[in-house]
Design an enzyme around this catalytic site. Structure first.
Site, mmCIF file in Angstrom:
data_model
loop_
_atom_site.group_PDB
_atom_site.id
_atom_site.type_symbol
_atom_site.label_atom_id
_atom_site.label_comp_id
_atom_site.label_asym_id
_atom_site.label_seq_id
_atom_site.Cartn_x
_atom_site.Cartn_y
_atom_site.Cartn_z
ATOM 1 N N CYS A 103 -11.570 -1.948 -8.827
ATOM 2 C CA CYS A 103 -10.798 -0.668 -8.795
ATOM 3 C C CYS A 103 -10.582 0.239 -9.847
ATOM 4 O O CYS A 103 -10.570 1.541 -10.155
ATOM 5 C CB CYS A 103 -9.262 -1.169 -8.499
ATOM 6 S SG CYS A 103 -8.988 -1.470 -6.760
ATOM 7 N N CYS A 158 -11.660 -3.657 1.789
ATOM 8 C CA CYS A 158 -10.456 -3.768 1.090
ATOM 9 C C CYS A 158 -9.283 -3.522 2.104
ATOM 10 O O CYS A 158 -8.071 -3.448 1.777
ATOM 11 C CB CYS A 158 -10.068 -3.529 -0.162
ATOM 12 S SG CYS A 158 -11.411 -3.979 -1.446
ATOM 13 N N CYS A 168 -3.770 -1.017 -6.701
ATOM 14 C CA CYS A 168 -5.204 -0.678 -7.513
ATOM 15 C C CYS A 168 -5.278 -0.216 -8.830
ATOM 16 O O CYS A 168 -6.078 -0.349 -9.568
ATOM 17 C CB CYS A 168 -5.946 0.206 -6.503
ATOM 18 S SG CYS A 168 -5.260 1.905 -6.757
#
Length: 238
Positions: free
Chosen positions: A121, A207, A232
């Protein structure tokens, strides 16, 4: 720009009960090109795109293209370009960082641990966001309090210390999911087709999954992690 605390308190008092339209119009008038909206083309974000087009069309809109988005996300981006005539600013990960990540950790490292997922991320979203916000005075998000336990006390205006003390505006903070979808339907707003397939929250394809009836709206994001870890890095407070 570092916003003084006294100024924040004044704005929170002024904007706490303001509508999304009023906040967007104020932001456009106050900051001009110094404010931008970060869109991931989820339901909340397409509402804000429609509102910006109506009340503050000069506000720039940018996209973090992680390189692993769903095709349906690109489809709604294209439909929004056609509908509103918007040229979205796009920020992608640094090529060398992605190459190193894939070479050293493989394409699916984010499933192995929270640290590995956060590294992915960081490279694909957090660092591009820093570039997108460089030189800005404020940014706009589609965050809502009802989305997650990590967002339950979300204000409509706050100071983002992580990005240099600029203002962070959350015009839909007090909206319910029902309000979001009522607006989309009433205004025929283009939206992500994945929402019709059980995806209330949409991020990168590997995800994100559909949720089962009765599951939390964020259950499909990083479903292998506990709820308190499901950010994230874009909206984590320093």
């Amino acid at each position: 720009m570092i916003a003084p605390t006294s100024q924040l308190e004044e704005l929170q008092s002024r904007l706490n009960d303001a509508s999304a339209e009023e906040i967007l119009r104020w932001a456009g008038e106050r900051f001009g090109a110094g404010v931008a909206f970060a869109s991931s083309f989820g339901a909340e974000d397409v509402v804000l795109i429609d509102l910006i087009a109506k009340v503050a069309p000069a506000i720039p809109i940018f996209v973090l293209d992680t390189g692993r988005l769903h095709q349906e996300t690109y489809d709604v981006m294209e439909r929004s370009r056609e509908r509103y005539g918007i040229e979205f600013e796009t920020y992608s990960p640094q090529t060398e960082e992605i190459q190193n990540l894939l070479r050293n950790r493989g394409p699916n490292s984010f499933y192995r641990s929270i640290d590995d997922r956060k590294l992915c991320c960081e490279i694909r979203k957090v660092e591009p966001l820093r570039r997108a916000l460089s030189g800005r005075q404020a940014w706009i998000t589609g965050l809502r309090r009802a989305q997650a336990v990590t967002r339950a006390t979300l204000p409509k205006v706050e100071i983002d210390a992580t990005h240099g003390g600029i203002f962070k505006l959350n015009p839909l903070a007090d909206w319910s999911e029902e309000q979001v979808w009522a607006y989309i339907r009433a205004n025929d707003v283009p939206y992500n087709a994945l929402h019709d397939r059980g995806f209330p929250s949409i991020g990168c394809a590997p995800c994100t999954r559909a949720i089962a009836p009765g599951e939390d709206v964020r259950a499909g994001r990083w479903w292998w992690e506990a709820a308190e870890h499901k950010e994230c890095g874009l909206h984590v407070k320093r």
